[in-house]
Write an enzyme that holds these catalytic residues in place. Structure first.
Site, short mmCIF file in Angstrom:
data_model
loop_
_atom_site.label_atom_id
_atom_site.label_comp_id
_atom_site.label_asym_id
_atom_site.label_seq_id
_atom_site.Cartn_x
_atom_site.Cartn_y
_atom_site.Cartn_z
N CYS A 52 0.84 -1.21 0.00
CA CYS A 52 0.00 0.00 0.00
C CYS A 52 0.87 1.25 0.00
O CYS A 52 0.35 2.36 0.08
CB CYS A 52 -0.91 0.01 1.22
N CYS A 55 4.82 1.83 4.00
CA CYS A 55 6.15 1.78 4.61
C CYS A 55 7.01 2.94 4.12
O CYS A 55 7.80 3.50 4.89
CB CYS A 55 6.81 0.43 4.35
N CYS A 147 4.72 -7.03 4.47
CA CYS A 147 4.52 -7.61 3.13
C CYS A 147 5.85 -8.08 2.54
O CYS A 147 5.97 -9.20 2.06
CB CYS A 147 3.89 -6.58 2.20
N CYS A 180 3.44 -3.10 10.06
CA CYS A 180 2.40 -2.67 9.13
C CYS A 180 1.85 -1.31 9.58
O CYS A 180 0.80 -1.24 10.16
CB CYS A 180 1.28 -3.73 9.10
N HIS A 218 4.89 -6.71 25.26
CA HIS A 218 4.47 -6.96 26.64
C HIS A 218 5.56 -6.64 27.66
O HIS A 218 5.27 -6.24 28.78
CB HIS A 218 4.08 -8.44 26.72
N CYS A 221 5.51 -2.69 28.01
CA CYS A 221 4.24 -1.99 27.89
C CYS A 221 3.93 -1.12 29.11
O CYS A 221 4.15 -1.54 30.25
CB CYS A 221 3.11 -3.01 27.68
N CYS A 246 -5.06 -3.04 31.51
CA CYS A 246 -4.46 -3.92 30.49
C CYS A 246 -5.51 -4.36 29.46
O CYS A 246 -6.66 -4.65 29.79
CB CYS A 246 -3.87 -5.14 31.19
N CYS A 252 -5.37 -8.10 22.96
CA CYS A 252 -4.00 -7.61 22.75
C CYS A 252 -3.03 -8.78 22.51
O CYS A 252 -3.01 -9.74 23.27
CB CYS A 252 -3.54 -6.80 23.96
N CYS A 261 7.95 -1.17 19.79
CA CYS A 261 6.94 -0.10 19.75
C CYS A 261 6.77 0.69 21.05
O CYS A 261 6.64 1.92 21.00
CB CYS A 261 5.58 -0.66 19.32
N CYS A 273 -0.17 2.22 19.49
CA CYS A 273 -1.46 1.53 19.48
C CYS A 273 -2.06 1.39 20.88
O CYS A 273 -3.19 1.80 21.13
CB CYS A 273 -1.31 0.15 18.85
N CYS A 280 -2.46 -4.40 20.83
CA CYS A 280 -1.53 -4.70 19.74
C CYS A 280 -2.12 -5.83 18.89
O CYS A 280 -2.62 -6.81 19.44
CB CYS A 280 -0.20 -5.12 20.36
N CYS A 283 1.44 -6.84 14.45
CA CYS A 283 1.76 -6.62 13.04
C CYS A 283 3.23 -6.85 12.69
O CYS A 283 3.58 -6.83 11.52
CB CYS A 283 1.32 -5.23 12.60
S1 SF4 Z 1 -1.93 -4.11 27.06
FE1 SF4 Z 1 -1.12 -5.91 25.96
S2 SF4 Z 1 1.10 -5.66 25.92
FE2 SF4 Z 1 0.27 -4.25 27.46
S3 SF4 Z 1 0.41 -5.38 29.38
FE3 SF4 Z 1 -1.64 -5.75 28.57
S4 SF4 Z 1 -1.42 -7.65 27.35
FE4 SF4 Z 1 0.64 -6.87 27.73
S1 SF4 Z 2 0.09 -3.60 16.26
FE1 SF4 Z 2 1.61 -4.02 17.88
S2 SF4 Z 2 3.54 -4.38 16.78
FE2 SF4 Z 2 2.14 -3.35 15.34
S3 SF4 Z 2 2.55 -1.14 15.55
FE3 SF4 Z 2 0.87 -1.62 16.99
S4 SF4 Z 2 1.90 -2.07 18.95
FE4 SF4 Z 2 3.46 -2.19 17.34
#
Ligand code: SF4
Ligand code: SF4
Length: 354
Positions: A52, A55, A147, A180, A218, A221, A246, A252, A261, A273, A280, A283
């Site tokens: 797309c 990137c 991709c 992505c 994780h 996070c 969470c 997630c 990230c 995200c 999450c 991706c």
């Molecule tokens: S939001 Fe997702 S990455 Fe963050 S602590 Fe919870 S399960 Fe883990």
């Molecule tokens: S989906 Fe997960 S790995 Fe992809 S950009 Fe969001 S937080 Fe990062």
């Protein structure tokens, strides 16, 4: 070489790159020197296949500050279909001349159509033909985005065009920077690493630079303490969502996704995200379109803090682990502090990276 940024901003970029590479701030002068001495402006060919173009959009908007300007000053982007001024035969001649001269870096965006080659053609050649010709004489090949690395959404079952990632099509080594889209900081850091060390960084089993992909979402996070305490969002718009609990029960995939990230963030380091309140979707992992669908389904069998090596369901978490969670919080805090924000890269410090 003249940069369109102040010296202060340039050193800020070098500091960000040092952090990403797992190096101490003492490396900033060395990184600055490597970038400044890249006066030959190594040529870069950017190939775009089934994608797309997100990137490249992400790369072009690299921040901190105006990284795009710096990188475009440092490298010579000889072929990039979205932004190059030339078109048609003229641009294809640029590509042929660059390939004939050698010594260039190839960046690939988008999947390769191997089942129905005609599905992806440029200048009368299939994606597989172009990829083979260009990478055969390339100094290094970097696949950016999910991709180009693993086939992405095009490769989703039933994969009608036979889409594949670059590493599954060519026999030479490929640095994979999935996502992505792929994160601009990771792309810039990888290119900087190459300019600094004149070799590819250490890669994990999925071809990703270890300096960026050794840890899971994780692990770093901002909502991890809530996971450890058994505090979950169970409905969007709820009080728990407002409290930034969470997102594990909202699907997630952070516990199974290797990505920096939480540390790099997105959009000029404004947010990401999970910071926005969505889990999450994984991706940066191969086949995430199939493996992690549906995106709001809870991941099964996630290890519970305090029960190292034992798997428990999400319902078990929070209902029975009142005492265990405190142990878990302690373990996670110590482990995180020990690892540092980015994983320490001993290989870089030692200069050995075979
Ligand atoms: S939001 Fe997702 S990455 Fe963050 S602590 Fe919870 S399960 Fe883990
Ligand atoms: S989906 Fe997960 S790995 Fe992809 S950009 Fe969001 S937080 Fe990062």
């Amino acid at each position: 070489m003249h940069y369109n940024v102040s010296r202060r901003d340039f050193l800020k970029l070098c500091g960000g790159t040092a952090a990403m590479l797992g190096l101490s701030q003492a490396w900033i002068p060395q990184i600055a020197r490597a970038l400044e001495q890249a006066a030959k402006r190594p040529p870069v060919v950017w190939l775009s296949f089934q994608s797309c173009s997100g990137c490249f959009e992400s790369f072009a908007k690299a921040d901190y500050p105006d990284v795009a300007t710096i990188v475009l000053d440092i490298i010579s982007l000889n072929y990039q279909e979205v932004i190059m001024a030339g078109a048609g035969a003229q641009s294809e001649k640029n590509l042929a001349d660059t390939v004939a001269a050698g010594g260039y870096i190839t960046i690939v965006e988008g999947a390769i159509a191997t089942g129905i080659p005609e599905a992806m053609m440029v200048g009368g050649k299939t994606s597989e033909e172009i990829l083979g010709e260009v990478t055969a004489n390339s100094a290094a090949t970097i696949a950016v985005g999910t991709c180009a690395t693993y086939g992405g959404v095009q490769a989703m079952n039933p994969n009608p065009t036979g889409a594949k990632g670059v590493g599954d099509v060519i026999n030479t080594p490929v640095i994979n920077i999935p996502g992505c889209p792929s994160n601009p900081d990771t792309m810039v850091s990888t290119i900087t690493y190459y300019l600094l060390y004149k070799k590819v960084p250490k890669l994990d089993s999925k071809g990703r630079p270890k300096f960026a992909f050794s840890q899971k979402v994780h692990d770093n996070c901002q909502r991890r303490a809530h996971f450890d305490s058994g505090e979950y969002v169970e409905e969007f718009g709820s009080e728990e969502a407002a409290q930034n609990y969470c997102l594990y029960k909202m699907g997630c995939k952070g516990p199974e996704t290797h990505s920096p990230c939480p540390l790099t963030l997105w959009n000029s380091k404004q947010n990401w995200c999970i910071g926005c309140g969505n889990g999450c979707i994984g991706c940066m992992e191969p086949d995430f379109w199939d493996e992690f669908a549906g995106f709001y389904d809870t991941l099964p069998d996630v290890p519970v803090p305090g029960f190292i090596g034992v798997k428990r369901s999400s319902d078990y978490i929070g209902s029975t682990l009142v005492t265990a969670t405190m142990t878990g919080i302690g373990i996670h805090a110590i482990a995180t502090a020990a690892k540092g924000r980015f994983k320490e890269n001993d290989d870089i410090s030692e200069g050995s990276d075979d």
